[in-house]
Write a protein that holds these residues in place. Structure first.
Motif, PDB file in Angstrom:
ATOM      1  N   ASN A  48      12.373   7.707  -1.880  1.00  0.00           N
ATOM      2  CA  ASN A  48      12.868   7.443  -0.527  1.00  0.00           C
ATOM      3  C   ASN A  48      12.306   8.450   0.468  1.00  0.00           C
ATOM      4  OD1 ASN A  48      14.402   5.135  -1.012  1.00  0.00           O
ATOM      5  ND2 ASN A  48      16.219   6.313  -1.579  1.00  0.00           N
ATOM      6  N   ALA A  49      12.251   9.713   0.067  1.00  0.00           N
ATOM      7  CA  ALA A  49      11.701  10.745   0.952  1.00  0.00           C
ATOM      8  C   ALA A  49      10.220  10.488   1.223  1.00  0.00           C
ATOM      9  CB  ALA A  49      11.905  12.125   0.332  1.00  0.00           C
ATOM     10  N   ALA A  50       9.485  10.099   0.197  1.00  0.00           N
ATOM     11  CA  ALA A  50       8.061   9.800   0.368  1.00  0.00           C
ATOM     12  C   ALA A  50       7.868   8.605   1.287  1.00  0.00           C
ATOM     13  CB  ALA A  50       7.407   9.547  -0.989  1.00  0.00           C
ATOM     14  N   ARG A  51       8.698   7.575   1.116  1.00  0.00           N
ATOM     15  CA  ARG A  51       8.593   6.397   1.986  1.00  0.00           C
ATOM     16  C   ARG A  51       8.935   6.752   3.430  1.00  0.00           C
ATOM     17  NH1 ARG A  51      12.153   2.640   1.086  1.00  0.00           N
ATOM     18  NH2 ARG A  51      10.944   1.074   2.162  1.00  0.00           N
ATOM     19  N   ALA A  52       9.967   7.582   3.616  1.00  0.00           N
ATOM     20  CA  ALA A  52      10.348   7.992   4.969  1.00  0.00           C
ATOM     21  C   ALA A  52       9.225   8.790   5.625  1.00  0.00           C
ATOM     22  CB  ALA A  52      11.636   8.819   4.921  1.00  0.00           C
ATOM     23  N   LYS A  53       8.598   9.656   4.846  1.00  0.00           N
ATOM     24  CA  LYS A  53       7.478  10.447   5.365  1.00  0.00           C
ATOM     25  C   LYS A  53       6.322   9.531   5.761  1.00  0.00           C
ATOM     26  CE  LYS A  53       4.410  14.236   4.100  1.00  0.00           C
ATOM     27  NZ  LYS A  53       4.015  15.177   3.043  1.00  0.00           N
ATOM     28  N   GLN A  54       6.043   8.530   4.924  1.00  0.00           N
ATOM     29  CA  GLN A  54       4.963   7.587   5.245  1.00  0.00           C
ATOM     30  C   GLN A  54       5.277   6.818   6.525  1.00  0.00           C
ATOM     31  OE1 GLN A  54       4.760   5.229   1.718  1.00  0.00           O
ATOM     32  NE2 GLN A  54       3.615   6.758   0.558  1.00  0.00           N
ATOM     33  N   ARG A  55       6.540   6.376   6.665  1.00  0.00           N
ATOM     34  CA  ARG A  55       6.929   5.652   7.887  1.00  0.00           C
ATOM     35  C   ARG A  55       6.792   6.550   9.113  1.00  0.00           C
ATOM     36  NH1 ARG A  55      11.030   3.158   4.586  1.00  0.00           N
ATOM     37  NH2 ARG A  55      12.482   4.777   5.206  1.00  0.00           N
ATOM     38  N   ALA A  56       7.192   7.810   8.962  1.00  0.00           N
ATOM     39  CA  ALA A  56       7.097   8.750  10.083  1.00  0.00           C
ATOM     40  C   ALA A  56       5.637   8.975  10.478  1.00  0.00           C
ATOM     41  CB  ALA A  56       7.762  10.073   9.713  1.00  0.00           C
ATOM     42  N   GLN A  57       4.768   9.074   9.482  1.00  0.00           N
ATOM     43  CA  GLN A  57       3.351   9.266   9.776  1.00  0.00           C
ATOM     44  C   GLN A  57       2.775   8.042  10.475  1.00  0.00           C
ATOM     45  OE1 GLN A  57       1.857  10.187   5.882  1.00  0.00           O
ATOM     46  NE2 GLN A  57       2.134  12.389   6.132  1.00  0.00           N
ATOM     47  N   LYS A  58       3.166   6.850  10.043  1.00  0.00           N
ATOM     48  CA  LYS A  58       2.676   5.619  10.677  1.00  0.00           C
ATOM     49  C   LYS A  58       3.173   5.534  12.111  1.00  0.00           C
ATOM     50  CE  LYS A  58       0.589   3.498   7.249  1.00  0.00           C
ATOM     51  NZ  LYS A  58      -0.786   3.097   7.226  1.00  0.00           N
ATOM     52  N   THR A  59       4.436   5.905  12.316  1.00  0.00           N
ATOM     53  CA  THR A  59       5.023   5.816  13.649  1.00  0.00           C
ATOM     54  C   THR A  59       4.367   6.826  14.588  1.00  0.00           C
ATOM     55  OG1 THR A  59       7.131   5.127  12.713  1.00  0.00           O
ATOM     56  CG2 THR A  59       7.181   5.966  14.951  1.00  0.00           C
ATOM     57  N   ALA A  75       1.387   8.055  14.257  1.00  0.00           N
ATOM     58  CA  ALA A  75      -0.026   7.702  14.416  1.00  0.00           C
ATOM     59  C   ALA A  75      -0.214   6.531  15.361  1.00  0.00           C
ATOM     60  CB  ALA A  75      -0.646   7.373  13.049  1.00  0.00           C
ATOM     61  N   ALA A  76       0.781   5.678  15.444  1.00  0.00           N
ATOM     62  CA  ALA A  76       0.681   4.494  16.309  1.00  0.00           C
ATOM     63  C   ALA A  76       1.935   4.399  17.171  1.00  0.00           C
ATOM     64  CB  ALA A  76       0.510   3.239  15.463  1.00  0.00           C
ATOM     65  N   PRO A  77       1.996   5.148  18.277  1.00  0.00           N
ATOM     66  CA  PRO A  77       3.172   5.114  19.132  1.00  0.00           C
ATOM     67  C   PRO A  77       3.452   3.698  19.628  1.00  0.00           C
ATOM     68  CG  PRO A  77       1.620   6.804  19.865  1.00  0.00           C
ATOM     69  CD  PRO A  77       0.966   6.011  18.783  1.00  0.00           C
ATOM     70  N   GLY A  78       4.734   3.381  19.684  1.00  0.00           N
ATOM     71  CA  GLY A  78       5.140   2.076  20.187  1.00  0.00           C
ATOM     72  C   GLY A  78       5.226   1.013  19.111  1.00  0.00           C
ATOM     73  N   THR A  79       4.867   1.341  17.850  1.00  0.00           N
ATOM     74  CA  THR A  79       4.991   0.360  16.778  1.00  0.00           C
ATOM     75  C   THR A  79       6.095   0.774  15.838  1.00  0.00           C
ATOM     76  OG1 THR A  79       3.385   1.490  15.372  1.00  0.00           O
ATOM     77  CG2 THR A  79       2.534  -0.237  16.841  1.00  0.00           C
ATOM     78  N   ILE A  80       6.619  -0.182  15.145  1.00  0.00           N
ATOM     79  CA  ILE A  80       7.717   0.098  14.186  1.00  0.00           C
ATOM     80  C   ILE A  80       7.205  -0.006  12.795  1.00  0.00           C
ATOM     81  CG2 ILE A  80       9.954  -0.677  13.380  1.00  0.00           C
ATOM     82  CD1 ILE A  80      10.525  -1.601  16.193  1.00  0.00           C
ATOM     83  N   SER A 122       0.828  -1.202   0.000  1.00  0.00           N
ATOM     84  CA  SER A 122       0.000   0.000   0.000  1.00  0.00           C
ATOM     85  C   SER A 122       0.865   1.255   0.000  1.00  0.00           C
ATOM     86  CB  SER A 122      -0.914  -0.008   1.227  1.00  0.00           C
ATOM     87  OG  SER A 122      -1.609   1.204   1.328  1.00  0.00           O
ATOM     88  N   ALA A 123       1.948   1.242   0.749  1.00  0.00           N
ATOM     89  CA  ALA A 123       2.854   2.387   0.784  1.00  0.00           C
ATOM     90  C   ALA A 123       3.486   2.614  -0.586  1.00  0.00           C
ATOM     91  CB  ALA A 123       3.931   2.170   1.838  1.00  0.00           C
ATOM     92  N   LEU A 124       3.891   1.551  -1.242  1.00  0.00           N
ATOM     93  CA  LEU A 124       4.456   1.682  -2.593  1.00  0.00           C
ATOM     94  C   LEU A 124       3.419   2.251  -3.555  1.00  0.00           C
ATOM     95  CD1 LEU A 124       6.608  -1.505  -3.270  1.00  0.00           C
ATOM     96  CD2 LEU A 124       7.371   0.864  -3.286  1.00  0.00           C
ATOM     97  N   ALA A 125       2.178   1.822  -3.400  1.00  0.00           N
ATOM     98  CA  ALA A 125       1.121   2.292  -4.296  1.00  0.00           C
ATOM     99  C   ALA A 125       0.852   3.790  -4.117  1.00  0.00           C
ATOM    100  CB  ALA A 125      -0.158   1.499  -4.062  1.00  0.00           C
ATOM    101  N   GLN A 126       1.204   4.346  -2.965  1.00  0.00           N
ATOM    102  CA  GLN A 126       0.975   5.770  -2.712  1.00  0.00           C
ATOM    103  C   GLN A 126       2.067   6.657  -3.288  1.00  0.00           C
ATOM    104  OE1 GLN A 126       0.264   6.287   1.473  1.00  0.00           O
ATOM    105  NE2 GLN A 126      -1.369   4.781   1.490  1.00  0.00           N
ATOM    106  N   ILE A 127       3.188   6.073  -3.667  1.00  0.00           N
ATOM    107  CA  ILE A 127       4.263   6.842  -4.298  1.00  0.00           C
ATOM    108  C   ILE A 127       3.847   7.100  -5.740  1.00  0.00           C
ATOM    109  CG2 ILE A 127       6.678   6.770  -5.051  1.00  0.00           C
ATOM    110  CD1 ILE A 127       7.239   4.907  -2.681  1.00  0.00           C
ATOM    111  N   PRO A 128       4.024   8.306  -6.247  1.00  0.00           N
ATOM    112  CA  PRO A 128       3.650   8.581  -7.636  1.00  0.00           C
ATOM    113  C   PRO A 128       4.271   7.564  -8.605  1.00  0.00           C
ATOM    114  CG  PRO A 128       4.210  10.613  -6.520  1.00  0.00           C
ATOM    115  CD  PRO A 128       4.539   9.496  -5.569  1.00  0.00           C
ATOM    116  N   LEU A 129       3.519   7.219  -9.647  1.00  0.00           N
ATOM    117  CA  LEU A 129       3.881   6.145 -10.561  1.00  0.00           C
ATOM    118  C   LEU A 129       5.293   6.272 -11.111  1.00  0.00           C
ATOM    119  CD1 LEU A 129       3.079   3.580 -12.066  1.00  0.00           C
ATOM    120  CD2 LEU A 129       2.069   5.024 -13.832  1.00  0.00           C
TER     121      LEU A 129
END
Length: 182
Positions: free
Chosen positions: A164-175, A177-182, A119-126
């Motif tokens: 890579n920047a988009a993926r890092a931003k997505q990971r940061a948002q997930k982290t 949004a859900a404290p304590g998860t990786i 899903s994260a890959l699908a959110q990166i522009p084509l």
């Protein structure tokens, strides 16, 4: 006249039809496929189809219009096929990415994360995703990816950095949004 000559067995008549219409046919294919190599392939496939089905030409339109219709249909079919293939690749690559990022991890965790990563890959522009998948997943060098995508190597570098920047931003948002998860 050339089509009649071709149907009557003149071996040069179809070559002359190709010579007269090839540039326009390539433009039609390029408009649909937006890639020079794919357009050339579509024109070649279309000309083979036209050659084999010349007997079906009814004469209700010009030969050029008949050929353009064949090229446009062939190019559209190729575009649909390419789109299906790219969607299939993204799903496979999401799985590969999950396994690559979690080498030695718990298999249950890897399986649980596959859908999230796809899903994260699908959110990166084509454009970025295609480049990212070629380099990071399929292991192509930047030069090889540039050749495959028919773009400059600097554009490959830029797209990888943006992905890579988009993926890092997505990971940061997930982290966050859900404290304590990786």
């Amino acid at each position: 006249m050339l089509m009649h000559a071709h149907l009557a067995g003149d071996p040069q008549a179809f070559n002359e039809l190709i010579r007269r219409h090839r540039t326009l046919l390539r433009v039609v294919a390029l408009r649909v496929l937006e890639n020079h190599h794919d357009a050339d392939d579509a024109v070649q496939d279309s000309l083979i189809r036209a050659f084999r089905s010349a007997h079906t030409y009814s004469g209700r339109s010009s030969v050029g219009a008949w050929l353009r219709t064949i090229v446009e249909n062939t190019a559209r079919t190729a575009a649909r096929s390419r789109s299906r293939d790219q969607n299939r690749v993204v799903q496979i690559d999401g799985t590969q990415l999950a396994e690559a990022e979690q080498v030695g991890g718990d298999p249950a965790v890897i399986v649980a994360n596959r859908e999230r990563i796809a899903s994260a890959l699908a959110q990166i522009p084509l454009q970025w995703r295609r480049t990212f998948v070629l380099v990071k997943i399929n292991g192509l060098s930047y030069a090889e990816a540039a050749e495959v995508l028919d773009i400059p190597i600097g554009t490959v570098r830029s797209r990888i950095n943006r992905a890579n920047a988009a993926r890092a931003k997505q990971r940061a948002q997930k982290t966050s949004a859900a404290p304590g998860t990786i």
